[in-house]
Design a protein around this motif. Structure first.
Motif, mmCIF file in Angstrom:
data_model
loop_
_atom_site.group_PDB
_atom_site.id
_atom_site.type_symbol
_atom_site.label_atom_id
_atom_site.label_comp_id
_atom_site.label_asym_id
_atom_site.label_seq_id
_atom_site.Cartn_x
_atom_site.Cartn_y
_atom_site.Cartn_z
ATOM 1 N N ASN A 98 4.537 -11.638 -6.386
ATOM 2 C CA ASN A 98 5.697 -10.811 -6.094
ATOM 3 C C ASN A 98 6.119 -11.088 -4.653
ATOM 4 O OD1 ASN A 98 4.233 -8.846 -4.350
ATOM 5 N ND2 ASN A 98 3.179 -8.398 -6.278
ATOM 6 N N GLU A 99 7.301 -10.627 -4.301
ATOM 7 C CA GLU A 99 7.862 -10.939 -2.983
ATOM 8 C C GLU A 99 6.966 -10.513 -1.835
ATOM 9 O OE1 GLU A 99 11.876 -9.662 -2.388
ATOM 10 O OE2 GLU A 99 12.663 -11.020 -3.924
ATOM 11 N N THR A 100 6.185 -9.463 -2.023
ATOM 12 C CA THR A 100 5.302 -9.007 -0.940
ATOM 13 C C THR A 100 4.171 -10.007 -0.673
ATOM 14 O OG1 THR A 100 3.939 -7.685 -2.446
ATOM 15 C CG2 THR A 100 5.802 -6.566 -1.386
ATOM 16 N N ASP A 101 3.958 -10.952 -1.576
ATOM 17 C CA ASP A 101 2.954 -12.003 -1.362
ATOM 18 C C ASP A 101 3.466 -13.111 -0.447
ATOM 19 O OD1 ASP A 101 0.940 -10.962 -3.135
ATOM 20 O OD2 ASP A 101 2.088 -11.754 -4.842
ATOM 21 N N GLU A 138 1.673 -13.990 2.951
ATOM 22 C CA GLU A 138 0.326 -14.554 2.781
ATOM 23 C C GLU A 138 0.391 -15.950 2.168
ATOM 24 O OE1 GLU A 138 -3.828 -14.483 3.359
ATOM 25 O OE2 GLU A 138 -2.211 -13.281 4.195
#
Length: 186
Positions: free
Chosen positions: A21-24, A27
């Protein structure tokens, strides 16, 4: 291995393979912006930016839902820490697919790629009923070759000077496993 069709996840002993997902993206950018990873991968750009990560992830869900390809984040099942990625293409015409993966350098040597690859093989043969799964790696990347051998794939050949990386021709080593071979082992 436990596959959840609803969640689009694969659970192994230590890992949870899930959609990105975009929050990855931050990282993924941190892990992929690494020359040692870049030099052993066919398509990874270097330097690697957050835009590269977002662009790479944007069609994963659509491709998964359309049965074109399955791109999973390799994460620690307990902590949720992102360790790398593993993908399986779906060539419906020939009922086979290519497995490809990368692990962030700080996590190398812990067996994560092997464990994720075993989960992907089971997904391919049990859930998707593939006839064959293949993988390829640069001849210079013996660590990737060891992962492929540990999951019982067999060497099918070497394509000599098949690709160019950093202005040098590189051999690609191909390995594969058939469903009936997999079934005999499991």
């Amino acid at each position: 291995m436990i596959y959840s069709e609803k969640e689009k996840t694969i659970e192994t002993n230590r890992l949870l393979l899930r959609l990105f997902n975009e929050t990855d993206a931050p990282e993924v950018t941190k892990l992929c912006n690494n020359y040692n990873l870049y030099k052993n991968t066919l398509y990874l750009p270097y330097p690697y930016s957050i835009e590269d990560a977002l662009s790479w992830m944007k069609n994963h869900l659509d491709h998964f839902n359309e049965n074109k390809s399955y791109e999973f984040a390799i994460t620690d099942k307990v902590t949720g820490k992102l360790l790398g990625a593993i993908a399986l293409t779906n060539n419906q015409r020939f009922n086979h697919g290519e497995m490809a993966y990368w692990i962030g350098q700080e996590y190398w040597g812990n067996g994560y790629a092997t464990e994720a690859a075993k989960g992907i093989l089971q997904f391919a043969f049990v859930e998707k009923n593939y006839n064959k799964v293949f993988a390829r790696y640069f001849n210079s990347n013996s660590a990737s070759g060891k992962v492929i051998e540990k999951i019982c794939m067999k060497k099918e050949g070497i394509l000599k000077e098949h690709v160019i990386k950093e202005n040098k021709y590189i051999d690609l080593v191909y390995y594969g496993i058939l469903k009936n071979e997999y079934d005999l082992l499991n």
